[in-house]
Scaffold this motif. Structure first.
Motif, PDB file in Angstrom:
ATOM      1  N   ILE A  93     -10.267   7.625   4.508  1.00 21.67           N
ATOM      2  CA  ILE A  93     -11.166   7.859   3.783  1.00 21.67           C
ATOM      3  C   ILE A  93     -11.257   8.852   2.619  1.00 21.67           C
ATOM      4  CG2 ILE A  93     -13.819   8.159   3.641  1.00 21.67           C
ATOM      5  CD1 ILE A  93     -13.643   6.411   6.524  1.00 21.67           C
ATOM      6  N   ALA A  94     -10.743  10.246   3.298  1.00 24.99           N
ATOM      7  CA  ALA A  94     -10.582  11.402   2.481  1.00 24.99           C
ATOM      8  C   ALA A  94      -9.830  11.016   1.405  1.00 24.99           C
ATOM      9  CB  ALA A  94     -10.198  12.435   3.220  1.00 24.99           C
ATOM     10  N   ALA A  95      -8.731  10.406   1.311  1.00 23.62           N
ATOM     11  CA  ALA A  95      -7.611  10.265   0.420  1.00 23.62           C
ATOM     12  C   ALA A  95      -8.064   9.326  -0.745  1.00 23.62           C
ATOM     13  CB  ALA A  95      -6.348   9.819   1.104  1.00 23.62           C
ATOM     14  N   ALA A  96      -8.957   8.205  -0.191  1.00 24.38           N
ATOM     15  CA  ALA A  96      -9.489   7.021  -0.966  1.00 24.38           C
ATOM     16  C   ALA A  96     -10.726   7.910  -1.735  1.00 24.38           C
ATOM     17  CB  ALA A  96     -10.014   6.031  -0.357  1.00 24.38           C
ATOM     18  N   ASN A  97     -11.331   8.704  -1.275  1.00 28.05           N
ATOM     19  CA  ASN A  97     -12.366   9.496  -2.186  1.00 28.05           C
ATOM     20  C   ASN A  97     -11.753  10.241  -3.139  1.00 28.05           C
ATOM     21  OD1 ASN A  97     -15.161  10.385  -2.039  1.00 28.05           O
ATOM     22  ND2 ASN A  97     -14.139  12.108  -2.086  1.00 28.05           N
ATOM     23  N   ALA A  98     -10.746  11.047  -2.971  1.00 32.82           N
ATOM     24  CA  ALA A  98     -10.032  11.818  -4.005  1.00 32.82           C
ATOM     25  C   ALA A  98      -9.556  11.278  -5.020  1.00 32.82           C
ATOM     26  CB  ALA A  98      -9.112  12.925  -3.235  1.00 32.82           C
ATOM     27  N   LEU A  99      -8.698  10.170  -4.600  1.00 33.59           N
ATOM     28  CA  LEU A  99      -8.020   9.137  -5.592  1.00 33.59           C
ATOM     29  C   LEU A  99      -9.197   8.670  -6.471  1.00 33.59           C
ATOM     30  CD1 LEU A  99      -5.509   7.736  -3.401  1.00 33.59           C
ATOM     31  CD2 LEU A  99      -4.821   9.498  -5.194  1.00 33.59           C
ATOM     32  N   SER A 100     -10.283   8.225  -6.110  1.00 35.40           N
ATOM     33  CA  SER A 100     -11.295   7.564  -6.822  1.00 35.40           C
ATOM     34  C   SER A 100     -11.661   8.423  -8.080  1.00 35.40           C
ATOM     35  CB  SER A 100     -12.448   7.352  -5.972  1.00 35.40           C
ATOM     36  OG  SER A 100     -13.628   6.729  -6.806  1.00 35.40           O
ATOM     37  N   ASP A 101     -11.548   9.673  -8.258  1.00 39.19           N
ATOM     38  CA  ASP A 101     -11.944  10.343  -9.360  1.00 39.19           C
ATOM     39  C   ASP A 101     -10.685   9.984 -10.381  1.00 39.19           C
ATOM     40  OD1 ASP A 101     -14.166  11.673  -8.505  1.00 39.19           O
ATOM     41  OD2 ASP A 101     -13.047  13.500  -7.729  1.00 39.19           O
ATOM     42  N   LEU A 102      -9.516   9.748  -9.959  1.00 45.39           N
ATOM     43  CA  LEU A 102      -8.691   9.258 -11.011  1.00 45.39           C
ATOM     44  C   LEU A 102      -8.870   8.097 -11.479  1.00 45.39           C
ATOM     45  CD1 LEU A 102      -5.165  10.619  -9.433  1.00 45.39           C
ATOM     46  CD2 LEU A 102      -6.598  11.712 -11.190  1.00 45.39           C
ATOM     47  N   TYR A 103      -9.236   7.038 -10.567  1.00 48.10           N
ATOM     48  CA  TYR A 103      -9.415   5.703 -11.101  1.00 48.10           C
ATOM     49  C   TYR A 103     -10.749   5.645 -11.838  1.00 48.10           C
ATOM     50  CZ  TYR A 103      -6.227   4.149  -7.475  1.00 48.10           C
ATOM     51  OH  TYR A 103      -5.051   3.828  -6.844  1.00 48.10           O
ATOM     52  N   ALA A 104     -11.730   6.715 -11.578  1.00 47.08           N
ATOM     53  CA  ALA A 104     -12.871   6.498 -12.559  1.00 47.08           C
ATOM     54  C   ALA A 104     -12.630   6.869 -13.909  1.00 47.08           C
ATOM     55  CB  ALA A 104     -13.860   7.637 -11.990  1.00 47.08           C
ATOM     56  N   MET A 105     -11.684   7.860 -14.425  1.00 43.75           N
ATOM     57  CA  MET A 105     -10.899   8.071 -15.416  1.00 43.75           C
ATOM     58  C   MET A 105     -10.063   7.043 -16.231  1.00 43.75           C
ATOM     59  SD  MET A 105     -12.740  11.007 -15.813  1.00 43.75           S
ATOM     60  CE  MET A 105     -12.091  11.983 -17.112  1.00 43.75           C
ATOM     61  N   GLY A 106      -9.520   6.060 -15.565  1.00 38.19           N
ATOM     62  CA  GLY A 106      -8.776   5.078 -16.081  1.00 38.19           C
ATOM     63  C   GLY A 106      -7.211   5.604 -15.834  1.00 38.19           C
ATOM     64  N   ALA A 107      -7.208   6.623 -14.800  1.00 38.97           N
ATOM     65  CA  ALA A 107      -5.906   6.783 -14.733  1.00 38.97           C
ATOM     66  C   ALA A 107      -5.086   6.275 -13.641  1.00 38.97           C
ATOM     67  CB  ALA A 107      -5.833   8.609 -14.529  1.00 38.97           C
ATOM     68  N   LYS A 108      -3.764   6.381 -13.607  1.00 38.15           N
ATOM     69  CA  LYS A 108      -2.853   5.781 -12.418  1.00 38.15           C
ATOM     70  C   LYS A 108      -2.295   7.021 -11.565  1.00 38.15           C
ATOM     71  CE  LYS A 108       1.420   3.139 -11.680  1.00 38.15           C
ATOM     72  NZ  LYS A 108       2.557   2.352 -12.056  1.00 38.15           N
TER      73      LYS A 108
END
Length: 340
Positions: A57-72
């Motif tokens: 969950i912690a990793a998914a939460n952190a990666l979400s900020d990248l996805y929210a900006m349209g980044a891979k």
């Protein structure tokens, strides 16, 4: 108080496209004329009792900020603080959970840093790559856009109910499954549809992050409560008072800029302020693109809910129902999933 205000003026750092001057989800640095580096950091104390799921969950939460900006995502660094007496196998399970989720995202763990602390804390520094033309920011919403949400709300009250010993097993299973889910598909769909306005829903709650989007774009928002999805036990836990402290803080800080329609009870109001962990994306989509987005969502088995619209003004209005002027083709779209 903003202690760093003025220390890094834009003219001195022309390649810093998104930094301290913007309330966006990650920092953005220009690499060249086509690409930008997107960087974020996020970590927190356990929201569940199982070490592996906590790491996921912690990793998914952190990666979400990248996805929210349209980044891979490209790679990530572990950030951890662990008690001296925490068994090594527990720490290993937390790290394994994070690593598995990063690998699922197509990225790699490339290092990290750990210190000692009294309470476990874990998360990531996450680095991603985005095309300039595909960057998603909070500043691009336009009047007339429709708002789509990609995960239900209620992680805060449900995980607090767990800490209070009042969470039903089936409710916890549902919430853990959604918190563990990457926002990858939703982000890829947004980029493919040319969506450039959005954010993810985390600690400031649905209304807090929606307000950031509205303020950055200099618009107002109208949200339709009956269309907003909540986890199956969320309302019951709200009525029992199982809100984390962050949810109450959100209401105090953001509440003055939200207008609720008469008849919306305090429990449902508070659920919109509920501090979320690893929530979904809130995207502002031009009306002519919504059908394309929802069709793509159905093909990818990516849930999506049409929850509001962008209007002129500054505040957020929360009404009970979707207005009648929304086209029937969108109201009846096969991927509009509603549940409470």
């Amino acid at each position: 108080m903003r202690p760093l205000q003025g220390l890094f003026p834009q003219e001195d750092y022309p390649d810093l496209l998104v930094g301290l001057g913007s309330p966006d989800d990650a920092a953005v640095w220009r690499l060249n004329d086509e690409q930008a580096l997107v960087v974020t950091v996020d970590f927190f104390t356990p929201v569940v009792d199982t070490p592996y799921e906590y790491g996921v969950i912690a990793a998914a939460n952190a990666l979400s900020d990248l996805y929210a900006m349209g980044a891979k995502p490209l790679f990530a660094l572990n950030v951890a603080a662990m008690p001296v007496n925490l068994p090594a196998e527990v720490i290993a399970e937390i790290m394994r959970g994070g690593a598995d989720k990063v690998r699922e995202a197509g990225a790699a763990i490339a290092g990290g840093h750990t210190v000692q602390d009294e309470e476990p804390k874990y998360g990531l520094v996450a680095i991603g790559l985005a095309q300039h033309e595909s960057l998603i920011t909070k500043a691009n919403a336009k009047v007339g856009d429709l708002l789509v949400l990609t995960k239900p709300l209620g992680t805060g009250v449900t995980t607090t109910a767990l800490k209070d010993g009042a969470c039903a097993a089936e409710d916890l299973i549902q919430v853990v499954e959604w918190m563990s889910r990457l926002n990858r598909d939703a982000a890829e769909m947004a980029v493919a549809c040319g969506i450039t306005a959005g954010t993810d829903i985390t600690g400031f709650g649905f209304l807090g992050h929606a307000l950031e989007l509205a303020q950055a774009s200099e618009v107002g928002l109208k949200l339709w409560l009956s269309s907003v999805p909540f986890f199956q036990g969320a309302l019951g836990y709200a009525k029992q008072g199982h809100f984390p402290g962050g949810s109450n803080d959100n209401k105090l800080f953001f509440g003055g800029r939200v207008q609720f329609e008469t008849g919306i009870d305090e429990y449902r109001q508070m659920l919109l302020f509920d501090a979320q962990t690893s929530g979904g994306l809130l995207l502002a989509i031009r009306p002519e693109m919504v059908d394309r987005f929802l069709t793509a969502a159905k093909e990818k088995n990516q849930p999506a809910w049409l929850v509001g619209e962008v209007i002129a003004g500054e505040a957020i209005e929360v009404t009970q129902a979707m207005p009648q002027n929304i086209p029937e083709s969108l109201q009846e779209h096969p991927n509009l999933m509603f549940f409470k």
